[in-house]
Design a protein around this motif. Structure first.
Motif, PDB file in Angstrom:
ATOM      1  N   GLN A  23      37.734  41.485  34.113  1.00 15.89           N
ATOM      2  CA  GLN A  23      37.317  41.980  35.421  1.00 15.89           C
ATOM      3  C   GLN A  23      35.804  41.894  35.565  1.00 15.89           C
ATOM      4  N   SER A  25      32.456  42.585  38.515  1.00 16.21           N
ATOM      5  CA  SER A  25      31.993  43.074  39.814  1.00 16.21           C
ATOM      6  C   SER A  25      31.141  41.970  40.418  1.00 16.21           C
ATOM      7  N   ILE A  46      42.060  38.287  46.420  1.00 19.30           N
ATOM      8  CA  ILE A  46      41.550  39.228  45.412  1.00 19.30           C
ATOM      9  C   ILE A  46      42.479  40.422  45.279  1.00 19.30           C
ATOM     10  N   ARG A  47      42.925  40.956  46.409  1.00 12.56           N
ATOM     11  CA  ARG A  47      43.843  42.107  46.366  1.00 12.56           C
ATOM     12  C   ARG A  47      45.174  41.736  45.713  1.00 12.56           C
ATOM     13  N   GLY A  51      42.801  42.847  42.132  1.00 13.52           N
ATOM     14  CA  GLY A  51      41.421  43.287  42.288  1.00 13.52           C
ATOM     15  C   GLY A  51      41.281  44.241  43.462  1.00 13.52           C
ATOM     16  N   GLN A  52      40.073  44.683  43.682  1.00 14.16           N
ATOM     17  CA  GLN A  52      39.841  45.574  44.807  1.00 14.16           C
ATOM     18  C   GLN A  52      38.524  45.219  45.493  1.00 14.16           C
ATOM     19  N   ALA A  65      33.367  43.056  45.392  1.00 16.43           N
ATOM     20  CA  ALA A  65      34.712  43.193  44.847  1.00 16.43           C
ATOM     21  C   ALA A  65      34.670  43.340  43.337  1.00 16.43           C
ATOM     22  N   LYS A  66      35.747  43.885  42.807  1.00 11.77           N
ATOM     23  CA  LYS A  66      35.965  43.937  41.368  1.00 11.77           C
ATOM     24  C   LYS A  66      37.283  43.209  41.130  1.00 11.77           C
ATOM     25  N   CYS A  67      37.199  42.074  40.425  1.00  6.11           N
ATOM     26  CA  CYS A  67      38.388  41.253  40.260  1.00  6.11           C
ATOM     27  C   CYS A  67      38.283  40.397  39.002  1.00  6.11           C
ATOM     28  N   GLY A  68      39.365  39.717  38.701  1.00  2.00           N
ATOM     29  CA  GLY A  68      39.421  38.860  37.528  1.00  2.00           C
ATOM     30  C   GLY A  68      38.751  37.519  37.751  1.00  2.00           C
TER      31      GLY A  68
END
Length: 95
Positions: A23, A25, A46-47, A51-52, A65-68
């Protein structure tokens, strides 16, 4: 011999389960004139990848966003036509 094959198969399954997407940011921004559908497509991807979206910006066309890493590769490919800028979110300070 059978025990060795079973052990090898179990080890393979275990190692693939540990291959977790890291993950990050990030801040994703697009130039003015980019259609809203492009931003919406990136946020939805992303969702859907787990992720968010942590913030949506109004002064620039973008979001945080925070995602892979895997979904970032996809979003980067989609954004090449619109010159998307994806950068890792960092703490900034003035000296």
């Amino acid at each position: 011999m059978r025990l060795f094959r079973f052990f090898l198969a179990a080890l393979t399954l275990f190692s693939s389960a540990l291959a977790v997407d890291i993950q990050k940011s990030v801040i994703v921004s697009y130039p003015e004139g980019t259609p809203d559908s492009v931003l919406d497509q990136a946020k939805d991807a992303i969702r859907q990848a787990g992720g968010q979206i942590t913030h949506e910006y109004t002064l620039i066309r973008g979001f945080a966003a925070k995602c892979g890493e895997k979904v970032l590769e996809t979003v980067t490919e989609w954004g090449t036509k619109y010159n998307a800028l994806i950068e890792e979110d960092q703490v900034a300070s003035a000296l």
